[in-house]
Enzyme design. Structure first.
Site, PDB file in Angstrom:
ATOM      1  CB  ALA F  35      -0.877  -0.023   1.302  1.00 20.28           C
ATOM      2  CG  ASN F  38       0.265   0.235  -4.199  1.00 24.48           C
ATOM      3  OD1 ASN F  38       1.223  -0.385  -4.900  1.00 24.48           O
ATOM      4  ND2 ASN F  38      -0.857  -0.421  -3.820  1.00 24.48           N
ATOM      5  CE1 TYR F 104      -0.838  -9.928   1.845  1.00 23.79           C
ATOM      6  CE2 TYR F 104      -2.442 -10.343   3.396  1.00 23.79           C
ATOM      7  CZ  TYR F 104      -1.974  -9.699   2.466  1.00 23.79           C
ATOM      8  OH  TYR F 104      -2.818  -8.308   2.323  1.00 23.79           O
ATOM      9  NE  ARG F 106       2.667  -8.912   4.608  1.00 24.39           N
ATOM     10  CZ  ARG F 106       2.048  -7.790   4.079  1.00 24.39           C
ATOM     11  NH1 ARG F 106       0.788  -7.937   3.783  1.00 24.39           N
ATOM     12  NH2 ARG F 106       2.493  -6.548   4.205  1.00 24.39           N
ATOM     13  CG  ASN F 166      -4.586   0.338   3.727  1.00 20.85           C
ATOM     14  OD1 ASN F 166      -5.520   0.033   2.757  1.00 20.85           O
ATOM     15  ND2 ASN F 166      -3.510   0.707   2.999  1.00 20.85           N
ATOM     16  NE  ARG F 227     -20.259   6.272   0.727  1.00 21.43           N
ATOM     17  CZ  ARG F 227     -21.177   6.652   0.044  1.00 21.43           C
ATOM     18  NH1 ARG F 227     -20.966   7.599  -0.785  1.00 21.43           N
ATOM     19  NH2 ARG F 227     -22.465   5.986  -0.008  1.00 21.43           N
ATOM     20  N   GLY F 255      -5.495  -1.566  -5.286  1.00 22.66           N
ATOM     21  CA  GLY F 255      -4.896  -0.746  -5.269  1.00 22.66           C
ATOM     22  C   GLY F 255      -5.507   0.733  -5.364  1.00 22.66           C
ATOM     23  N   GLY F 257      -7.629   2.236  -3.293  1.00 24.39           N
ATOM     24  CA  GLY F 257      -7.656   2.986  -2.216  1.00 24.39           C
ATOM     25  C   GLY F 257      -6.202   3.818  -1.984  1.00 24.39           C
ATOM     26  CG  ASP F 258      -2.796   1.591  -1.675  1.00 22.15           C
ATOM     27  OD1 ASP F 258      -3.395   1.763  -0.441  1.00 22.15           O
ATOM     28  OD2 ASP F 258      -2.538   0.534  -2.034  1.00 22.15           O
TER      29      ASP F 258
END
Lengths: 317, 317, 317, 317, 317, 317
Positions: F35, F38, F104, F106, F166, F227, F255, F257-258
């Site tokens: 995020a 981005n 994930y 990670r 996030n 939204r 991506g 939202g970022d």
């Protein structure tokens, strides 16, 4: 004469090439294939007028085949579309780095249903050279009859007839092939064979010299023996002449023999002497093996000298 | 009982998918296809024991088909390898964004040579459900006989028999299909058809109500009518029940009907009531149309609720 | 005995193969990898009943691994799904034409969490051969214990135990490996090592003869030394026997050692003598190096003689 | 008459298509592009004899262009190879799902060097229809002269001349275009324009009715106004006729206008009335937008009815 | 000094690579190319501060080029965006396995419009080494002037100037090149040339010894002669030193010379002696030829010894 | 001030994107994801000076990540290479047309080992805006501490702090997130959240108005509520302002939202009023959803108006 320089006929196939084992399910790329189509393209690339005849399925795959032939400038005026039979297919699998394996699905195909009537218009139009291969007679009784009729008709009309033995062991046995191809060779002026195919147009197991002598005695004027990476030999009434292969890195030998034949016939059409014809034959063979595909890497006329005096890794810029 | 939950049989095909027009010669990706295989995979993904029977070519393409079935956990113990016939093929061309076109090359294939003897061992092992489609009887006389024999044998043994009409207009006419499928439906407990196929198991042109009444009268206990994006209808002795399709973005409808049937049969095997069986049927149908491939996007059991209450564009993380 | 011909266990990895440098960001193709899985597949392709045991992540990647094993006919009944640990990964980068580089992301993976209890059911079912590698003990203390327990249990039950040293320098040092593998070799009937690995099951730096003598003295009946393009050597109580590698164009050596071992064990299961076992071992090794992938190009039984007496560039048709 | 049904000329471009942003560096696929070539192919697919004239670079890219035209059966006899100028290129980037962006590299190209002499042989051979676009005059002074000469020459010879305005704002301004295209339209029988292009062959900013009246007064017999997803309008001396677009899922609008024009001209060549010509025009437009590529998805004659009465997601099998 | 270790300038090109013949129309992959950019990247990968100057088109393709340079850590602060000229292109076709062919479309490009003013800021910032090639003066009169001005300015400022002859026969003749490059070499401390290029900075046809003597007499301190697979020779006042090429499998020789030069200059910047500089030069050359791409496979500093004492087929894990 | 316009920090991941189900084993394409990365790229593309800090593995995958960031012009001077931990990975599977699923890998990654000391140099250099997300505190205790320290330090130094909630449900629960993020929001001037995330920085289950009031009371000056397709809302001391989403065809919402946040911060850096900041925010969001990739389709400054007044299917040429 209004006919093309070269007329050839046979089965054009959709070759589905796999980069790895077929069982793994990787993507397949469709290519036009077929020994006779390869020869026609080889000549068309060099500027000769080449025509292809035969039956092609009247569906998307048949249209694909014709698109490829037309793209290469091959005259397909006399191709017959067959609405009731499918396209002949072959799966070409690179089984190992050194070994390619073919799986045919061509039984009952449009191409195998070739008959004498399919060829009449093309033969009537005439041509300087008629090329046929030993594959066509293996496809069906009708195709066998058509091949014989065409060879005889053309020979009688004074057209130079070229026969490439091209034995396909998945289609018929050596004995079956010999029984058909030996008389067929009697109509040919030029006979092309790899060294292990020569006794399919003569006595089984006979040695090369005996077989060649027999062919020349039966009216064949030139016998060409393809020897892969070792080059080729030509036999005529004047004796034997060898030609070395060009030193290239071979990555795909499929189509090399057809390229060789196309080179030879191009030399003939250009009026070259035997040495020149052989030189062009091995040059086209070198282009064929130096790149991927049955015919895709064959040279245009201005590229004929491209492989001369090059070093591996050369860049032209 | 040692047999599987589901036994199905028919022709497994190699589907060669093209992203654009076939004539353009783009890459083809091979997939396992076949309505019955799709149903078997749909059930295996949900944890049911599913078995597939039939004839498969004994070459690289047949091995490819078996690799895919085994990968999905479908039991292929009773598959017969046919050394003398090729794999059935279909070319699947996305002709336009909305229209898919199929080109079959399956005449004379291994799968079409199915016979009664090929199915005896699988039938002897038994199963809770036997699924067959109207495609198999269209392949050959032998396959027709085998389908009839299997349906009758299973029904007599108390196995639930499910028949999906699945008309293939490129294989036979509606009249030819009706003549064979109507008696075949008499062995079935469950009959599945799209709304324009229903009169292939009854009087030509009759309306849905009449056709359903006739089937129920002949001993069919459930008639399922697939209506694409509009969902499905089920008819039983208790009357009619409708199920709406799940609201998903449809990208590939091939295989949706098979997914629907697999969902229904899974519900049956799990002992769900009719509403539950229909719900699972339309859920699997939704998974099938929401992704590419005939069966590749079908859900595992833990994914069954994945499409519930989602918004387009959702990301699970 | 109801068990399989071969039981093996270890970590199955998702190998993400890159055609060029990883840093360039080209597409990666996922493959099933892992020395033990390779051996299991090598045997299954030849028709032997092979089983794989171990822990596999309970997610999409774990399902991918099982799909591949099942596709190849490997029995995965005793594989344990681990809901809390991820799949082990390796990135396989073709760094130069001659040099392949591996990047592991397998610490804490499902496969590395292998324990004795995971193996009990498989061991209880029995097998004619148990194969394990020196990779498993490098994964975790639990895996080390499990490997030792399995080798000892199988040996005690009269199962032939085969150990491939398979040193992975990115997982542990030579000293650490030696301390574990030397006692482990004491349970083995067959020990396989490349020539620079042999002193990991004996005294550091000792010469080959000394090391082999020591192993034979400790009860190992056969020591196989892999020598890459130069072939292999087998040592038994009867002395030493050499086998040349088959002359093929090597394009990918990953998996060659596992193929060699699979070939040897196949020969053992077929009751071949040492010469025959070695011949099959180098044959499978040749198939592995002659094509891309860890196991994708291994032969089916009918292909075992495919590489004999071939010329580079041959086409089978 | 020995000439083709349609003669068209202009610049054939190599269009390099990118699936995502060009800056990201993904693979590019080369396609033949060019409004006039699109029209020629649209007609050739329907069985009309179509010929394309113009200058094409005498290098690999020019050969690529000719291969594509020949594959589609377009006569390229009168194409001139230009040894000293490169192929015209365009990069076609799918910038967002809804927006495509073109980057031209065609200044100084072979195609832009078109001159009157290049067209003389083709014009001398005659044709039933001559099609040209407003792109050609934007390429160079010579091309402008050639376009004017050809339109005038053909009109004088009684050939139906069709002009598609096809404004390219990256090549010239609206004012510059209007100054050239307005007189050019005076030679045309058919003028094709999108609704925002119509005032490039008349008074700037005039309304559609005024502009059409003016064109008809100047001797144009048919004015076709393309309105994208809303269909098209035709104006003749008999008044106005509207045609709705076919309801298809649009995935790529590039080439849709050329397909529309090809459909109209095909109808003309077949002797259809205005309604029939418009119907065929919108049908070809629908095929163009329903698939990817400038011309790749255009129909063969037997496919003309393929989009009628179809449901989204239909499969033909 | 605040300037970079290396400053270089010239034309960065978009190289469109084709895996097969361009005429066949397969996918093209875009790459950053250009001899000077290759050298800058070679040095940046080894941790040196490298800067590139020049003109780049102000469009998507120019942005692509800058993204690649920045990704590799090359300073592009002084690059000038040209809003009115397109990116220079080259099509790179693998014509045969051994022969690569380049098709330029760079006439009139942004890069070719380089002028003295474009370079002033970068030269003002200074650098330890200035690298230029004989390609830049071939692009335009302005670029020729800029190259001369930069070499002279840098030399006067005490910056080591390196000139790589890099003859491009498609851009100018040997005579034209010689007339420009011979005086240019007079500003250089290091001159790099392949063995057939050496007489482009001296008397035509003179032998290597004579030419080298002449260059050293004119103030060049080191002459490097690249000899492909046979390694390289360095001449200084102390005499001649040879370096063998590293034994690797060569798959793509494009960029090898630039890699060689980058290695030499890296050694210079690290203060290595001549043997060390040559060793690094042939090492980078080996990395370049052992993988695909002009610069993609060049080593990071920790990889410099990666090719030492490796066997073909080695796997690092 | 010498610092960048924007400083952000967090974990940069290698996202391996699959076009279909992961279990099917299709090719994966690696992308830079994360995020914070981005957001940094979104700003850099618009010409702002953006810097990214954090830990990145010191291997090929870490180098891949840095190449991507550098390519986009993001300053990575303060990134720390971690020699002992691997790169964080995510597998991104397009499960259905509407549903994307993330897997994930990670845990224990280099990025998750972020600590306060890693951030000191970057914070010391200062910046106009510090952006952080609620993902970083979910990675590890050290990362949690680092995030808190950085927010507090920056706020104290007068840097505008922006926090995007996030929530990642696969990393921690809503309760765990709320306990950490609520106090963290106290350091922020701008808080960004989707509508179902807002109660993670306030009382669980509270309504939007209450939550916003609480945040404003705690010193947050702007609360942005994302939204999706319905646009966004901004709350400040002056009340509420709504912004509609731009009407585009959404093909990939990852991506978005970022992108929205990057647009807002860009507007802030440019000194736009709230309406202008929101307009830019929804514009970047539209670019993100209208193309594939997390950030690949974000606009350069000259492209900001590209989506205005366009019709679906438009072509710019």
């Amino acid at each position: 004469m209004s006919g093309p320089d070269l007329l050839t006929f046979g089965e054009a196939l959709v070759s589905l090439r796999s980069a790895g084992p077929l069982t793994a399910g990787g993507a397949l790329t469709p290519h036009l294939a077929g020994a006779e189509a390869n020869v026609a393209i080889g000549l068309a690339r060099l500027g000769h007028r080449a025509a292809f005849a035969g039956r092609v399925s009247d569906d998307e795959l048949g249209t694909f085949l014709l698109r490829q032939l037309r793209a290469e400038g091959v005259d397909v005026t006399h191709v017959v579309r067959d609405p009731g039979r499918p396209a002949g297919l072959m799966f070409l699998e690179r089984r190992t780095a050194d070994l390619t394996r073919v799986l045919y699905q061509r039984a009952g195909s449009a191409g195998s249903a070739l008959g004498v009537d399919d060829l009449r218009p093309a033969l009537a139009a005439g041509a300087r050279v008629l090329h046929l291969t030993g594959i066509t007679p293996a496809l069906s009784a009708g195709a066998r009859e058509a091949a014989g009729w065409a060879a005889e008709t053309a020979a009688r009309a004074g057209t130079l007839v070229c026969l490439d033995v091209n034995h396909r062991s998945k289609l018929w046995s050596r004995d079956a092939a010999r029984a058909v191809l030996t008389p067929l060779a009697g109509h040919a002026s030029v006979v092309v064979a790899s060294d292990d195919e020569l006794d399919l147009v003569g006595a089984p197991g006979a040695d090369e010299e005996t077989l060649v002598t027999g062919l020349l005695a039966r009216g064949v004027s030139t016998v060409l023996v393809k020897r892969g990476g070792e080059g080729a030999r030509a036999y005529t009434a004047d004796g034997r002449r060898d030609a070395a292969a060009l030193p290239v890195t071979a990555v795909d030998t499929v189509g090399a023999g057809d390229a060789f034949t196309a080179g030879y016939l191009s030399g003939h059409l250009d009026g070259l002497d035997l040495a020149g014809r052989l030189r062009r034959a091995v040059t086209l063979g070198a282009f064929a093996v130096a790149g991927h595909g049955d015919w895709e890497t064959l040279p245009r006329r201005d590229e004929l000298s491209l492989l001369d005096s090059r070093q591996p890794g050369d860049t032209l810029r």
